[in-house]
Design a protein around this motif. Structure first.
Motif, PDB file in Angstrom:
ATOM      1  N   LEU A 173       0.829  -1.210   0.000  1.00 35.72           N
ATOM      2  CA  LEU A 173       0.000   0.000   0.000  1.00 35.72           C
ATOM      3  C   LEU A 173       0.861   1.257   0.000  1.00 35.72           C
ATOM      4  O   LEU A 173       0.563   2.227  -0.709  1.00 35.72           O
ATOM      5  CB  LEU A 173      -0.926  -0.011   1.220  1.00 35.72           C
ATOM      6  CG  LEU A 173      -1.938  -1.159   1.280  1.00 35.72           C
ATOM      7  CD1 LEU A 173      -2.656  -1.158   2.628  1.00 35.72           C
ATOM      8  CD2 LEU A 173      -2.950  -1.053   0.147  1.00 35.72           C
ATOM      9  N   LEU A 174       1.913   1.229   0.795  1.00 33.61           N
ATOM     10  CA  LEU A 174       2.821   2.383   0.849  1.00 33.61           C
ATOM     11  C   LEU A 174       3.481   2.607  -0.508  1.00 33.61           C
ATOM     12  O   LEU A 174       3.602   3.752  -0.968  1.00 33.61           O
ATOM     13  CB  LEU A 174       3.887   2.172   1.921  1.00 33.61           C
ATOM     14  CG  LEU A 174       4.950   3.269   2.038  1.00 33.61           C
ATOM     15  CD1 LEU A 174       4.315   4.616   2.358  1.00 33.61           C
ATOM     16  CD2 LEU A 174       5.976   2.899   3.116  1.00 33.61           C
ATOM     17  N   GLN A 186       3.280   6.118  -2.684  1.00 34.32           N
ATOM     18  CA  GLN A 186       4.505   6.819  -3.074  1.00 34.32           C
ATOM     19  C   GLN A 186       4.653   6.907  -4.587  1.00 34.32           C
ATOM     20  O   GLN A 186       5.142   7.912  -5.108  1.00 34.32           O
ATOM     21  CB  GLN A 186       5.720   6.133  -2.450  1.00 34.32           C
ATOM     22  CG  GLN A 186       5.802   6.303  -0.935  1.00 34.32           C
ATOM     23  CD  GLN A 186       7.016   5.635  -0.330  1.00 34.32           C
ATOM     24  OE1 GLN A 186       7.354   4.494  -0.674  1.00 34.32           O
ATOM     25  NE2 GLN A 186       7.673   6.323   0.581  1.00 34.32           N
ATOM     26  N   SER A 187       4.242   5.862  -5.299  1.00 39.65           N
ATOM     27  CA  SER A 187       4.356   5.879  -6.766  1.00 39.65           C
ATOM     28  C   SER A 187       3.471   6.953  -7.380  1.00 39.65           C
ATOM     29  O   SER A 187       3.731   7.419  -8.493  1.00 39.65           O
ATOM     30  CB  SER A 187       3.992   4.513  -7.345  1.00 39.65           C
ATOM     31  OG  SER A 187       2.595   4.267  -7.268  1.00 39.65           O
ATOM     32  N   LEU A 188       2.428   7.363  -6.655  1.00 39.95           N
ATOM     33  CA  LEU A 188       1.507   8.391  -7.134  1.00 39.95           C
ATOM     34  C   LEU A 188       1.782   9.754  -6.509  1.00 39.95           C
ATOM     35  O   LEU A 188       0.991  10.685  -6.658  1.00 39.95           O
ATOM     36  CB  LEU A 188       0.064   7.970  -6.827  1.00 39.95           C
ATOM     37  CG  LEU A 188      -0.396   6.660  -7.484  1.00 39.95           C
ATOM     38  CD1 LEU A 188      -1.750   6.235  -6.944  1.00 39.95           C
ATOM     39  CD2 LEU A 188      -0.448   6.816  -8.998  1.00 39.95           C
ATOM     40  N   ASN A 189       2.924   9.839  -5.802  1.00 41.29           N
ATOM     41  CA  ASN A 189       3.320  11.077  -5.128  1.00 41.29           C
ATOM     42  C   ASN A 189       2.262  11.537  -4.125  1.00 41.29           C
ATOM     43  O   ASN A 189       2.041  12.741  -3.940  1.00 41.29           O
ATOM     44  CB  ASN A 189       3.588  12.198  -6.150  1.00 41.29           C
ATOM     45  CG  ASN A 189       4.754  11.872  -7.060  1.00 41.29           C
ATOM     46  OD1 ASN A 189       5.784  11.367  -6.610  1.00 41.29           O
ATOM     47  ND2 ASN A 189       4.592  12.129  -8.352  1.00 41.29           N
ATOM     48  N   GLY A 190       1.615  10.572  -3.474  1.00 37.57           N
ATOM     49  CA  GLY A 190       0.592  10.898  -2.494  1.00 37.57           C
ATOM     50  C   GLY A 190       1.197  11.275  -1.154  1.00 37.57           C
ATOM     51  O   GLY A 190       2.300  10.846  -0.809  1.00 37.57           O
ATOM     52  N   SER A 191       0.460  12.046  -0.389  1.00 33.84           N
ATOM     53  CA  SER A 191       0.913  12.435   0.950  1.00 33.84           C
ATOM     54  C   SER A 191      -0.035  11.930   2.038  1.00 33.84           C
ATOM     55  O   SER A 191       0.277  12.012   3.224  1.00 33.84           O
ATOM     56  CB  SER A 191       1.033  13.963   1.052  1.00 33.84           C
ATOM     57  OG  SER A 191      -0.213  14.580   0.771  1.00 33.84           O
ATOM     58  N   VAL A 192      -1.216  11.431   1.622  1.00 36.24           N
ATOM     59  CA  VAL A 192      -2.218  10.943   2.563  1.00 36.24           C
ATOM     60  C   VAL A 192      -2.772   9.616   2.047  1.00 36.24           C
ATOM     61  O   VAL A 192      -3.059   9.474   0.857  1.00 36.24           O
ATOM     62  CB  VAL A 192      -3.386  11.944   2.724  1.00 36.24           C
ATOM     63  CG1 VAL A 192      -4.425  11.409   3.703  1.00 36.24           C
ATOM     64  CG2 VAL A 192      -2.880  13.301   3.188  1.00 36.24           C
ATOM     65  N   TYR A 193      -2.916   8.650   2.970  1.00 32.92           N
ATOM     66  CA  TYR A 193      -3.564   7.383   2.638  1.00 32.92           C
ATOM     67  C   TYR A 193      -4.837   7.285   3.465  1.00 32.92           C
ATOM     68  O   TYR A 193      -4.790   7.264   4.692  1.00 32.92           O
ATOM     69  CB  TYR A 193      -2.645   6.197   2.931  1.00 32.92           C
ATOM     70  CG  TYR A 193      -3.306   4.846   2.719  1.00 32.92           C
ATOM     71  CD1 TYR A 193      -3.795   4.485   1.472  1.00 32.92           C
ATOM     72  CD2 TYR A 193      -3.463   3.946   3.779  1.00 32.92           C
ATOM     73  CE1 TYR A 193      -4.418   3.262   1.259  1.00 32.92           C
ATOM     74  CE2 TYR A 193      -4.081   2.721   3.586  1.00 32.92           C
ATOM     75  CZ  TYR A 193      -4.557   2.388   2.321  1.00 32.92           C
ATOM     76  OH  TYR A 193      -5.177   1.177   2.123  1.00 32.92           O
TER      77      TYR A 193
END
Length: 207
Positions: free
Chosen positions: A118-119, A123-130
């Motif tokens: 999941l992490l 990270q591959s989508l440059n996300g900052s919130v899950y």
């Protein structure tokens, strides 16, 4: 997770007699990933669903809009349970004109497992919130997200009352109930939020 007892294969609708389930039959093939589960299209489940929906919602103010949407979904040929769920989400998002981009995790080529998987996706989508559902509390490793600078948020559901046919307000029914009763104005009651994982696990009602 036994598919027969989850919302992956079924939803609730409201009737004059109370709650009724609409279930999509699936082929049983032992333990499978959800993406590999096939719908049992030998059963006339679409016809049964449409008949049940029409019988219970024909007097709703936005029945025609809702029924056209369901017909549009059911007219599509899909064999996979995951494909059907994705189709439903996309069609409903289009109905409400949500801005969105949909990606399937199964299409992302990561060899990692569980929380690390999941992490890697975030990270591959440059996300900052899950943002995740409540079931993740039982397996998610929050620390690896924290160490990577990713905020973990749990859904905080906030069922808002709206006028329904068949008596007093009943939460947790299918979104087709909202559409049948409010049409596109139903978007105004979709106001659930999210909260930090530490807040979520510390609340007594979630223990």
């Amino acid at each position: 997770l036994p598919l027969g007892r989850s919302f992956i294969t079924r939803v609730q609708i409201k009737t004059s007699q109370g709650i009724q389930w609409l279930t999509v039959p699936v082929k049983k093939n032992g333990l499978q990933m959800i993406k590999d589960v096939e719908i049992d299209n030998s059963q006339l489940w679409r016809e049964k669903h449409l008949k049940t929906i029409k019988h219970n919602y024909s007097k709703a103010p936005f029945f025609d809009e809702m029924f056209d949407l369901v017909n549009d979904i059911y007219s599509c040929t899909v064999n996979g349970l995951s494909d059907l769920n994705c189709l439903i989400i996309e069609k409903i998002s289009d109905y409400f004109s949500f801005r969105k981009t949909f990606l399937k995790s199964s299409d992302m080529m990561f060899s990692s497992k569980s929380s690390q998987h999941l992490l890697d996706i975030v990270q591959s989508l440059n996300g900052s919130v899950y943002i995740t559902g409540h079931g993740a509390k039982n397996y998610l490793d929050h620390s690896i997200f924290e160490n990577a600078g990713i905020s973990v948020q749990y859904m905080r559901y906030n069922p808002s009352n709206y006028k329904q046919i068949h008596g007093n307000f009943t939460p947790f029914v299918s979104i087709i109930d909202l559409i049948a009763n409010m049409g596109k104005q139903g978007v105004s009651v979709l106001n659930s939020q999210s909260e930090n994982w530490q807040q979520y696990i510390s609340r007594p009602q979630q223990q």
